[in-house]
Design a protein around this motif. Structure first.
Motif, PDB file in Angstrom:
ATOM      1  N   ALA A 166       0.827  -1.203   0.000  1.00 25.06           N
ATOM      2  CA  ALA A 166       0.000   0.000   0.000  1.00 25.06           C
ATOM      3  C   ALA A 166       0.866   1.260   0.000  1.00 25.06           C
ATOM      4  O   ALA A 166       0.546   2.249  -0.666  1.00 25.06           O
ATOM      5  N   ALA A 167       1.969   1.233   0.742  1.00 24.87           N
ATOM      6  CA  ALA A 167       2.856   2.395   0.797  1.00 24.87           C
ATOM      7  C   ALA A 167       3.521   2.644  -0.546  1.00 24.87           C
ATOM      8  O   ALA A 167       3.620   3.797  -1.002  1.00 24.87           O
ATOM      9  N   LEU A 168       3.982   1.586  -1.209  1.00 26.51           N
ATOM     10  CA  LEU A 168       4.576   1.747  -2.532  1.00 26.51           C
ATOM     11  C   LEU A 168       3.553   2.303  -3.514  1.00 26.51           C
ATOM     12  O   LEU A 168       3.859   3.174  -4.331  1.00 26.51           O
ATOM     13  N   ASP A 169       2.326   1.811  -3.433  1.00 27.94           N
ATOM     14  CA  ASP A 169       1.275   2.300  -4.321  1.00 27.94           C
ATOM     15  C   ASP A 169       0.963   3.771  -4.049  1.00 27.94           C
ATOM     16  O   ASP A 169       0.544   4.504  -4.960  1.00 27.94           O
ATOM     17  N   ALA A 170       1.147   4.212  -2.800  1.00 28.51           N
ATOM     18  CA  ALA A 170       0.843   5.592  -2.424  1.00 28.51           C
ATOM     19  C   ALA A 170       1.983   6.554  -2.718  1.00 28.51           C
ATOM     20  O   ALA A 170       1.830   7.763  -2.523  1.00 28.51           O
ATOM     21  N   GLY A 171       3.138   6.032  -3.149  1.00 31.50           N
ATOM     22  CA  GLY A 171       4.244   6.913  -3.514  1.00 31.50           C
ATOM     23  C   GLY A 171       5.547   6.694  -2.795  1.00 31.50           C
ATOM     24  O   GLY A 171       6.514   7.434  -3.012  1.00 31.50           O
ATOM     25  N   ALA A 172       5.626   5.686  -1.920  1.00 32.13           N
ATOM     26  CA  ALA A 172       6.898   5.371  -1.261  1.00 32.13           C
ATOM     27  C   ALA A 172       7.848   4.708  -2.242  1.00 32.13           C
ATOM     28  O   ALA A 172       7.430   4.159  -3.271  1.00 32.13           O
ATOM     29  N   HIS A 173       9.144   4.735  -1.903  1.00 32.92           N
ATOM     30  CA  HIS A 173      10.163   4.217  -2.819  1.00 32.92           C
ATOM     31  C   HIS A 173      11.006   3.098  -2.228  1.00 32.92           C
ATOM     32  O   HIS A 173      11.473   2.223  -2.960  1.00 32.92           O
ATOM     33  N   ILE A 174      11.253   3.138  -0.913  1.00 27.52           N
ATOM     34  CA  ILE A 174      12.147   2.186  -0.248  1.00 27.52           C
ATOM     35  C   ILE A 174      11.391   1.492   0.871  1.00 27.52           C
ATOM     36  O   ILE A 174      10.613   2.118   1.599  1.00 27.52           O
TER      37      ILE A 174
END
Length: 371
Positions: A188-196
């Protein structure tokens, strides 16, 4: 009986000129190494220790037993590897100099600043913005406390804490790391714009994490922690903490590679404060240059940790700025690329002065006579 080898840089120098060129640029950074200990152990005991410089180390490696020669060659290559920049959305983070990762905790119970930004998105946004404006290269968002004795966090609560912070940091164009052990939060975090993904369990907490990170090919921080399950601080029993953590991180790296992660996406963290005594933490800090032999960028997370209080009359977490800066500078002197800190502006300033001294050293020694 099992033989193992470790190549530990033990002589660092300000410039290659100071050693008449007999030095390497450690991990492609701003630190140079000119003296190395090549250590062979058998069943955990040191059986051989040779000292050399770049001019003589190949002879030492050639004389090693067949069982460790290949590993020694890989470690020497790791020490001299220049790491490519991290491509994080629209941002590029070079790894040829120290970079600051500012901490944004959105938890009620973190040991240092728990609750400060949990229910106040405006405060969290302002804090993240201030760290970025001060020069932090990344923001590390965490929704679960992993201090000793902290209760487990329900996945749903972690998502509710982390995702709004990821979204407002992404809106700033920040490079974002998310400190989590749970694949649903990772995705969910990667989908929301996180990278690492910064995983204190080194992708062991849930077997789906390895598969997810390999599929997404995102950079991942693999941190050493001796425990499993909910208690990552358990089982801290070491025969030699430096060699044991080195071996553990090597296995974690290899496990990630076997799962399909690209080598350039693996970052290693020795896990200061996780299942380690004060003396063990100090040993790891002093041995940080060794971990470049694993061939991966390194992250140091020692900010405001218990060891600082233990060395300074039990200073509370909020009064550990001086110790935090001292440990970050120790990491910079060891060539560590990423520094996870609470006090981003202060550490950025310290880094900038450190870099000025390093830059000046390259010309200070330029006119030394030969011989």
């Amino acid at each position: 009986m099992t033989d193992k080898v470790y190549i530990r840089p033990i002589g660092l120098t300000l410039s290659p000129q100071a050693e008449h060129g007999d030095a390497i640029r450690l991990a492609g950074g701003m630190v140079y190494a000119h003296r190395f200990a090549v250590i062979v152990t058998r069943s955990g005991q040191v059986i051989e220790r040779s000292l050399g410089s770049p001019e003589t180390v190949e002879e030492i490696l050639a004389d090693l037993p067949d069982g460790v020669a290949a590993d020694a060659g890989e470690q020497w290559a790791g020490l001299t590897t220049a790491h490519a920049p991290l491509k994080l959305g629209e941002r590029t983070v070079p790894l040829d100099q120290p970079q600051i990762m500012g901490i944004l905790n959105v938890t009620p119970d973190s040991f240092s600043d728990g609750g400060e930004f949990l229910d106040d998105p405006a405060a969290g946004r302002a804090h993240a913005s201030a760290m970025l404006e001060a020069g932090a290269a990344l923001v590390d968002i965490g929704g679960e406390s992993t201090r000793p004795g902290a209760p487990a966090t329900w996945e749903g609560d972690e998502l509710k804490r982390v995702l709004p912070a990821v979204e407002y940091c992404a809106g700033m164009g920040a490079a974002i790391s998310v400190d989590t052990r749970r694949p649903a939060v990772m995705e969910a975090a990667l989908d929301a714009g996180a990278h690492i993904i910064n995983d204190v369990s080194a992708l062991r907490h849930d077997p789906r994490s390895l598969e997810l990170c390999a599929a997404r090919q995102c950079p991942v921080v693999l941190m050493h922690a001796p425990g499993e399950g909910e208690d990552l601080h358990a089982n801290g029993d070491y025969s030699n903490v430096v060699f044991d953590v080195f071996d553990w991180l090597k296995a974690a790296r290899d496990r990630a590679l076997e799962a399909g992660l690209e080598r350039g996406n693996i970052i290693l963290d020795p896990g200061i404060g996780f299942g380690k005594t004060l003396s063990e933490n100090l040993s790891l800090i002093n041995a940080l240059p060794l971990f470049h032999a694993l061939g991966q960028p390194l992250l140091l997370g020692a900010s405001r940790k218990r060891m600082i209080g233990a060395l300074s009359n039990e200073a509370p977490a909020e009064d550990r700025l001086g110790g935090s800066i001292a440990l970050s500078i120790a990491g910079m002197n060891a060539g560590v690329q990423l520094h996870r800190v609470h006090d981003a502006a202060a550490v950025v300033q310290a880094r900038n002065v450190w870099r000025g001294l390093r830059d000046a050293a390259l010309t200070d020694f330029a006119e030394l006579p030969a011989g």
